[in-house]
Motif scaffolding. Structure first.
Motif, PDB file in Angstrom:
ATOM      1  N   GLU A   1       1.190  -5.515  -3.220  1.00  0.00           N
ATOM      2  CA  GLU A   1       2.501  -4.967  -2.861  1.00  0.00           C
ATOM      3  C   GLU A   1       2.916  -3.810  -3.767  1.00  0.00           C
ATOM      4  OE1 GLU A   1       4.022  -6.058  -0.225  1.00  0.00           O
ATOM      5  OE2 GLU A   1       3.231  -8.060   0.162  1.00  0.00           O
ATOM      6  N   ARG A   2       1.986  -3.264  -4.530  1.00  0.00           N
ATOM      7  CA  ARG A   2       2.391  -2.297  -5.547  1.00  0.00           C
ATOM      8  C   ARG A   2       2.993  -1.041  -4.929  1.00  0.00           C
ATOM      9  NH1 ARG A   2      -3.751  -1.105  -7.656  1.00  0.00           N
ATOM     10  NH2 ARG A   2      -4.541  -0.152  -5.737  1.00  0.00           N
TER      11      ARG A   2
ATOM     12  N   TYR B   1      -4.065   4.270  -2.431  1.00  0.00           N
ATOM     13  CA  TYR B   1      -3.757   3.480  -3.619  1.00  0.00           C
ATOM     14  C   TYR B   1      -2.831   2.323  -3.270  1.00  0.00           C
ATOM     15  CZ  TYR B   1      -1.656   2.065  -7.972  1.00  0.00           C
ATOM     16  OH  TYR B   1      -1.201   1.295  -9.008  1.00  0.00           O
ATOM     17  N   SER B   2      -2.005   2.524  -2.246  1.00  0.00           N
ATOM     18  CA  SER B   2      -1.055   1.463  -1.901  1.00  0.00           C
ATOM     19  C   SER B   2      -0.865   1.413  -0.392  1.00  0.00           C
ATOM     20  CB  SER B   2       0.300   1.713  -2.569  1.00  0.00           C
ATOM     21  OG  SER B   2       0.959   2.772  -1.911  1.00  0.00           O
ATOM     22  N   ILE B   3      -0.332   0.278   0.042  1.00  0.00           N
ATOM     23  CA  ILE B   3      -0.063   0.101   1.464  1.00  0.00           C
ATOM     24  C   ILE B   3       0.977   1.128   1.927  1.00  0.00           C
ATOM     25  CG2 ILE B   3       0.810  -1.521   3.187  1.00  0.00           C
ATOM     26  CD1 ILE B   3      -0.331  -3.793   1.498  1.00  0.00           C
ATOM     27  N   GLY B   4       1.931   1.420   1.066  1.00  0.00           N
ATOM     28  CA  GLY B   4       2.969   2.391   1.411  1.00  0.00           C
ATOM     29  C   GLY B   4       2.373   3.746   1.756  1.00  0.00           C
ATOM     30  N   GLU B   5       1.387   4.174   0.953  1.00  0.00           N
ATOM     31  CA  GLU B   5       0.769   5.478   1.214  1.00  0.00           C
ATOM     32  C   GLU B   5      -0.068   5.454   2.489  1.00  0.00           C
ATOM     33  OE1 GLU B   5       0.255   7.186  -3.273  1.00  0.00           O
ATOM     34  OE2 GLU B   5      -0.616   5.273  -2.708  1.00  0.00           O
TER      35      GLU B   5
ATOM     36  N   ILE C   1       8.462  -1.658   7.602  1.00  0.00           N
ATOM     37  CA  ILE C   1       7.292  -2.237   6.929  1.00  0.00           C
ATOM     38  C   ILE C   1       7.223  -1.755   5.482  1.00  0.00           C
ATOM     39  CG2 ILE C   1       4.771  -2.258   6.858  1.00  0.00           C
ATOM     40  CD1 ILE C   1       4.814  -1.962   9.942  1.00  0.00           C
ATOM     41  N   SER C   2       7.369  -0.455   5.300  1.00  0.00           N
ATOM     42  CA  SER C   2       7.213   0.111   3.959  1.00  0.00           C
ATOM     43  C   SER C   2       8.302  -0.370   3.011  1.00  0.00           C
ATOM     44  CB  SER C   2       7.249   1.642   4.022  1.00  0.00           C
ATOM     45  OG  SER C   2       6.147   2.108   4.753  1.00  0.00           O
TER      46      SER C   2
END
Lengths: 156, 360
Positions: B115-116, B161-165, B222-223
Motif C-alpha cells: 500500500e506504499r 513503484y506503487s499501485i498508485g503510479e 481506488i487510489s
C-alpha cells in the motif's frame, strides 16, 4: 491432558458422525475435553477413551460392528454411557448439561456439573447446524439476499 | 508479466486485466492475516484488516467495471489469475514478494509495501524504474504472476513503484485514447456494469463506469483508498488510507487529523501479536498428509474458491445479478477458512488455505 486430545477426537468422531477434521474445525475440541474431564474426572475420561479404543480395535474397520461395540462397551455402561451422551450433546448444541441423578449419586458430584454454555462460540459452532443444513439463528450471516436461496452448508 | 506504455485499446485492456489481478492478489494475504486472528481477540486489528480487505474487493469490482466499459472481458478463471504465494505484485513491483502468512509484524510490514505511497512521497526509497526487462534479470524465482504477456518489440517494460503510479498510468492511457477516439473508447455494454444495486456495506461506493468521467472517478476512489498518490494520510472524505491504517498497528496508536506521517497522536491501538493461529506461511496442499481429512478440506476450499471466481466471472460477463450470490458465497468460504486454520500440523504450525486453484 494434551495427550488425550487425539483419543477424545477419535471418540467424538465415532459418537457424532462427523470427521475429526470437522470437529477440530469448530475450534471447540480442547474446551469440550477440558469441560468433560473437569467434571467427571480424569479416571472416567481415560476409561472412556480406552473403551473407545477397544471398540475400534475389535471392529477391525467394520462400521456396523464398530457401532455395536460402542453400544456394548460405552452407551450401555452405567458409568461411561451418560458421560458419552453428554459429550454428544455438547458437540451438537455447545452446552454441558448436568449429568443424570443416578450417575451423580454413584460417581460423585462435581460443583461444575450444572447446565452451562461451554464457550462464547460453542453455540454457533454446534454440529446441529450443519446436521440440519442451516446456519445458526442470529449468527454466521450468509449475506444480503441469500435468504432467497437454499442454504449452502457443508455437512462435513 | 510484461506491461508497456498504453498506446492502444489492447494495451489498455492488458493494464486493466493486470489491475484486476493485482487487486485480487492482495486479498488472500489480507484474509490469511485476518482469519489467523483468533476469534474474539484483537478486535481493533481485525476491523482494520477486514475493512481494507473489503475495500480491495471494491477495487477489484471497479477495475472490472472499467475493463467492461472499454470493451474488455474480465476473466478471473484464467490459470495464473490467482498467484502462487510468495508472489510479486502484477504491476511490476520487483523489489519485494508478498507472502500469505499469519497476522504478525512481518505481515503488516509487507502490507505497508503493498500500500506504499508513490515514490517521492516516502523519503529515502528507490524511485520508479521503467527499465528494460529488469524483472527477468533480478534473479528471483517468479511465481504465478502470469498475466498473459504480449511483448511489443521496441517498447520498454513498465515497472511501477506503487499501485498508485500504476493507476496513474492507466488514467493517462484512458485520457490519451479518449483524445484519439472520443467516446468510442467506451464501447462496452452498459448492462455488464456491476452497479450499487448489487453491492452493499462494503467500503464506499461502487459505481457503474460508462464514460471518461466515471472511469476517472473509479480510479480516484481506488487510489485514494489505497495508498494515495500523494502523502495525505486522510483523503478528501476524511477516510484514512490503507497504508496509514496498517502503520497504526505497528506504531500502536491511531492517527488523527493534523498528524505528521509516522507520528500518530490518537489513542492507543491494542494489539496482541500472540492471539493468532500460527499458520504455516505460503502453505501448499503438498504440506498436508496425503489422504488426510485436512488435505481434503484444503482441496475443498480451493475448489470452492475456484467456483467463486467462476461465478464472479459470469457476473462480470453479462449476468450481474449473480454478483449477490457470489458475495453470499464468501461467507461460506470464511467458515472453511476457520475450519482449516484450526488444524495443527504437528510441527507447531497450523494449516491454511493454499489458493492452488484447480483448472479444467
Amino acid at each position: 491432558m494434551a495427550d488425550m486430545l487425539d483419543g477424545f477426537l477419535a471418540l467424538s468422531a465415532a459418537l457424532t458422525g462427523f470427521t475429526g477434521h470437522r470437529l477440530r474445525g469448530t475450534g471447540q475440541a480442547e474446551a469440550y475435553l477440558a469441560t468433560a474431564t473437569g467434571i467427571v474426572g480424569e479416571g472416567v475420561m481415560r476409561d472412556l477413551l480406552l473403551a473407545a479404543d477397544e471398540a475400534r480395535a475389535s471392529a477391525g474397520g467394520d462400521a456396523a460392528k464398530h457401532e455395536a461395540e460402542l453400544r456394548r462397551l460405552i452407551m450401555s455402561d452405567d458409568r461411561l454411557g451418560p458421560v458419552a451422551r453428554n459429550i454428544i450433546r455438547m458437540w451438537y448444541v455447545g452446552s454441558w448439561y448436568q449429568l443424570p441423578k443416578p450417575w451423580r449419586e454413584a460417581h460423585g458430584q462435581s460443583p461444575r456439573d450444572h447446565d452451562h454454555v461451554v464457550s462464547p462460540i460453542s453455540y454457533t459452532e454446534g454440529l446441529l447446524w450443519p446436521a440440519i443444513g442451516a446456519n445458526p439463528a442470529g449468527a454466521k450471516p450468509a449475506g444480503y439476499g441469500m435468504w432467497a436461496m437454499p442454504p449452502r452448508i457443508a455437512p462435513g | 508479466m510484461s506491461l508497456t506504455k498504453i498506446t492502444d485499446k489492447a494495451g489498455l485492456h492488458r493494464h486493466l486485466e493486470a489491475a484486476m489481478q493485482l487487486e485480487h492478489a492482495t486479498i488472500p494475504p489480507y484474509l490469511n492475516a485476518l482469519y489467523s486472528i483468533k476469534p474474539g481477540t484483537n478486535t481493533e486489528a481485525f476491523h482494520i484488516l477486514r475493512a481494507v480487505a473489503v475495500e480491495e474487493m471494491l477495487h477489484l469490482t471497479l477495475a472490472g467495471n472499467i475493463l467492461n466499459a472499454v470493451g474488455g472481458t474480465p476473466d478471473m478463471t484464467v490459470p495464473g489469475f490467482v498467484p502462487l504465494y510468495p508472489a510479486y505484485l502484477p504491476d511490476g513491483e520487483t523489489d519485494f514478494q508478498v507472502d500469505c502468512q499469519a497476522f504478525s509484524r512481518a505481515a503488516i510490514e509487507t502490507f505497508l509495501k503493498i500500500e506504499r505511497p508513490a515514490q517521492g512521497a516516502t523519503p529515502g526509497v528507490d524511485t520508479i524504474h521503467k527499465g528494460r526487462k529488469r524483472a527477468h534479470h533480478n534473479g528471483h524465482k517468479r511465481h504465478g504472476t502470469a498475466l498473459r504477456a504480449r511483448h511489443v518489440p521496441g517498447n520498454e517494460e513498465e515497472h511501477f513503484y506503487s499501485i498508485g503510479e500504476f493507476y496513474q498510468a492507466i488514467e493517462e492511457g484512458l485520457e490519451r485514447l479518449h483524445a484519439e477516439m472520443g467516446d468510442a473508447l467506451f464501447s462496452g455494454d452498459p448492462a455488464r456494469q456491476i452497479g450499487p444495486e448489487y453491492y452493499y456495506s462494503a467500503g464506499g461506493g461502487l459505481m457503474a463506469v460508462t464514460d471518461l468521467a466515471s472511469a476517472k472517478a473509479a480510479i480516484r476512489l481506488i487510489s485514494e483508498q489505497g495508498e494515495g498518490v500523494t502523502d495525505n494520510i486522510f483523503d478528501y472524505e476524511g477516510e484514512i488510507a490503507h497504508y496509514y491504517r496498517f502503520e497504526q498497528l505497528l506504531l500502536g496508536r491511531y492517527y488523527q487529523k493534523g498528524d505528521a506521517r509516522g507520528r500518530p497522536t490518537g489513542r492507543e491501538v491494542a494489539v496482541d501479536w500472540d492471539a493468532v493461529f500460527p499458520i504455516k506461511a505460503n502453505a501448499r496442499i503438498a504440506d498436508f498428509p496425503e489422504g488426510s481429512a485436512l488435505r481434503q478440506g484444503a482441496e475443498e476450499f480451493n475448489r470452492a474458491y475456484g467456483d467463486f471466481l467462476s461465478l464472479l466471472t459470469r457476473a462480470f460477463q453479462g449476468e450481474p445479478a449473480l454478483f449477490v450470490e457470489a458475495v453470499g458465497g464468501m461467507f461460506q468460504l470464511k467458515e472453511l477458512y476457520y475450519q482449516i486454520m484450526r488444524q495443527p500440523l504437528g510441527d507447531g504450525t497450523h494449516a491454511a488455505p493454499t489458493y492452488e486453484i484447480p483448472h479444467g
